[in-house]
Structures are given as C-alpha cells and as structure tokens.
Design a protein around this motif. Structure first.
Motif, PDB file in Angstrom:
ATOM      1  N   TRP A  61      22.844  -1.106  -7.201  1.00 44.38           N
ATOM      2  CA  TRP A  61      24.226  -0.563  -7.108  1.00 44.38           C
ATOM      3  C   TRP A  61      24.576   0.016  -6.545  1.00 44.38           C
ATOM      4  CZ3 TRP A  61      26.071   3.266 -12.042  1.00 44.38           C
ATOM      5  CH2 TRP A  61      27.239   3.373 -11.895  1.00 44.38           C
ATOM      6  N   TYR A  91      25.010   1.766 -15.440  1.00 43.46           N
ATOM      7  CA  TYR A  91      23.515   2.436 -15.780  1.00 43.46           C
ATOM      8  C   TYR A  91      23.456   1.290 -16.571  1.00 43.46           C
ATOM      9  CZ  TYR A  91      24.086   6.312 -12.549  1.00 43.46           C
ATOM     10  OH  TYR A  91      23.780   7.034 -11.178  1.00 43.46           O
ATOM     11  N   VAL A 108      21.416   3.110  -6.819  1.00 42.39           N
ATOM     12  CA  VAL A 108      22.003   3.400  -6.957  1.00 42.39           C
ATOM     13  C   VAL A 108      23.169   4.486  -5.059  1.00 42.39           C
ATOM     14  CG1 VAL A 108      23.450   4.839  -8.365  1.00 42.39           C
ATOM     15  CG2 VAL A 108      21.808   3.459  -9.163  1.00 42.39           C
TER      16      VAL A 108
END
Length: 382
Positions: A61, A91, A108
C-alpha cells in the motif's frame, strides 16, 4: 537306522524361491508399487522438502507514490525472499488478503514518506501473517534487514551530498504480526495434525472394507443379491461417517483443551466442513478398497496416498516455495484444502466467504471420488 536328512538343501530352497517368484509374477500391481513408489517419492520429496522460504507473497500500500517509495519496494523484491503480488488501497483490503491467504506480508508506506526521510524520521509499517511461524519469522527478519540496509544507504547518500549524516536512523520499521503474534508453532501444527490424523484414520478404516470381504469370501454372498454397486458403496460408507465424526470431535476437543489451541472462528462451520472432508477421505478409502485385490495392496495404496499428502499439502513445508509442478500435484490432494480451512478457522477466524473456493474444490473431489468408486466396483468376482 535311518539316515538323517540334511538340515538345509539348496534344491528345496530354490523351489521356494521359484514358487515365490511365480506368486510375485501373478501380482504385478504389488510389484509395480514396490518398484515405482520409491522413485516417485524420491522425486516428490527431493523437490518439495526444503527448509528455505522464498518468494513470499507481498501486498504493498504505497500512499507516497514517489521515486523514494518505489526504491524501497524494489529493495524488497530484488532479493529472493519477497514477491510483489498485489497493490492494496486500505487496511481492510490488506486484512481480506490475509484472510484469503493470498499474501503473507504487507508493506504500508505513508504519504509523508519522502519528506520524512529528509527529516530523518521516516517509518514504514510491515504487517505479517503469523499463522505460519516459519514464513512469519523469515518475513520479519528479512524485512527488518532490508529496511535497515535502506536506512544505511540513505545515511551514506546524505554524507556524500552534505558531508555529514544525521545521528538518528532515517528509516525505521513498525512491525505487526497478526493472528499468531508470538509465532507459536503449536498453534500452527495442532489444526493441521487434526486434519492429517482424520485422513489417515478414515482412509485406512475404509481401505480394508471390501478387501476384507473378498479375502473372507463373503463378497460372494453380495454378488448373488440384487444390491446395486451404488447401494453397496454408500451403505459401507455411511457407518464410517459416524465413526469418523465421533473421532474428529474427540481429537478436536483434545486439541482445544489439552494443547490450549483455541478456535477463533465458527465451530459449527468447522464441523460442517470437517464432515465434507470426512466423506471425501472415506470415499477415497472405499476406492482403494475396490481397486486392491488383497489387504497388502490396500495398505500399499493407502501409504502411497498418505505420504505425499504429508509432504505436498503444506502440513510440514510451506507450499509457496515449491516448484509450480509440485504445487499443482499438491492441488490434487484434498488434505491441502482442508488444512487451509482448519488453519483459517482456528487461527484467523475466517468465515465461509474466505473459504468458499476450498469448499467448492473439496465438494468436487467428493463427487468425483464417489462416482469413480461406484464405477470401479464391478458386481462380479474377479
């Protein structure tokens, strides 16, 4: 006084050897299993058995979308440990990917990543699926090493450009392990052991059912009755379903209470899917029983199913590092999908939505095995 016969005569010994060779010649199936099975297992085990974990499926991400963030991602995929499989956008999406078993690690990168590097306070988050401790430990240690190396590289660039480097580490990792935070092997192994034990017990129980009838001669009594093959096969299958379910409940309760491995998901769903797997393995055992001519052949066939199941299903070794051909062979084993169900319900608490593909595949296995068993049974004496 009579002359005592010699204690050992080569002619008698040779006659026994000749007789045994004739018996072996009359049973080519057992001979083929004895010769082919070891070579087959050698190839399977040689390629499948490996303690190294590589090509771990990774979701990314990237909220920064800069050259700096892409360099960090490239640092993960340059080695042999991680493979950038999916780009995530939230998420919730990452959690769904973990629940479905599509990835084992998520990287992330925050929006301010490139600016934070300049201020020597950048951080990235690494989320790891801890349900498989072997993969989780490899993912955790290598992700830390990659980010540490990247941090040193950033510091060296700062020294080369400005002639000095910050005292703080410019890049740090925030690690988070889901489902099995302590990466306990027991929580990973007990659900799989339950599945493996159930396969072995039910397979061996039913593998001898029709063979026993043949060797005792009682199969002849069934041959002269109007019983159809489907009625005979299903009639023999039904009692073992009850026995297998009772055995599964006993093993399940032992695993929960004695070994302290809780079930995070739905127990009714676990029982329903376990019933499906029991029918699958029982049908497999009946099929072995219809094909085998004696109990020795039945045992050899059962062994030829059980050992590859242990190796290729993901029970001991992760399936992802295996060669594609070996993974495809593992996909032909019903235990592979049942282990995914067990570990998903035990460790992750997933529902039928995440296990729908495994349920469909296992149902197809059950139908095909039942059809093959009925067709293979010929209502006549061989």
């Amino acid at each position: 006084m009579s002359k005592k016969a010699p204690s050992f005569m080569f002619s008698r010994y040779a006659a026994i050897v000749k007789k045994e060779l004739i018996q072996i010649k009359k049973d080519p199936a057992s001979l083929a299993i004895a010769l082919i099975l070891p070579v087959m297992l050698l190839f399977l085990l040689g390629y499948a058995v490996s303690s190294e974990v590589e090509n771990i499926e990774m979701a990314v991400w990237d909220q920064n979308q800069t050259a700096e963030s892409r360099e960090l991602i490239q640092g993960f995929v340059n080695g042999q440990f991680f493979k950038h499989s999916i780009d995530a956008l939230s998420y919730n999406e990452i959690e769904k990917l973990f629940d479905e078993g599509k990835v084992s690690l998520a990287l992330v990168i925050p929006k301010s990543y490139s600016k934070d590097i300049v201020r020597d306070k950048a951080s990235v988050q690494v989320i790891i699926d801890g349900s498989d401790p072997t993969i989780a430990k490899t993912a955790l240690s290598n992700s830390k090493l990659i980010i540490q190396n990247k941090s040193i590289e950033i510091q060296m660039d700062a020294i080369n450009q400005k002639g000095l480097g910050g005292m703080n580490q410019p890049l740090v990792e925030e690690s988070r392990v889901l489902y099995n935070p302590n990466m306990e092997v027991m929580k990973f192994n007990i659900p799989a052991l339950i599945g493996l034990i159930m396969q072995e017990v039910t397979l061996i129980l039913t593998a001898f059912s029709l063979v026993r009838e043949k060797e005792r001669g009682t199969i002849e009594q069934l041959m002269v009755t109007p019983i159809k093959p489907s009625e005979l096969i299903l009639g023999k299958l039904t009692p073992y379903v009850g026995i297998g379910l009772f055995s599964f409940l006993f093993v399940l309760i032992t695993g929960i209470l004695w070994f302290g491995v809780p079930v995070e998901g739905s127990i009714p769903l676990l029982l329903l899917l376990s019933m499906l797997f029991l029918v699958t393995t029982l049908a497999m055992g009946i099929l072995v029983s219809t094909l085998a001519k004696n109990q020795l052949q039945a045992m050899q066939m059962a062994f030829a199913i059980i050992l590859p199941s242990v190796i290729l299903s993901g029970f001991v070794f992760p399936r992802d590092p295996m060669p594609l051909v070996i993974q495809m062979l593992g996909g032909l084993i019903p235990l592979t999908y049942f282990l995914e169900m067990l570990r998903g319900i035990f460790l992750k608490g997933v529902g039928i939505e995440e296990l729908w593909n495994q349920t469909i595949i296992l149902s197809i296995f059950t139908i095909l095995l039942c059809i093959a068993t009925i067709l293979s049974f010929k209502k006549r004496l061989e």
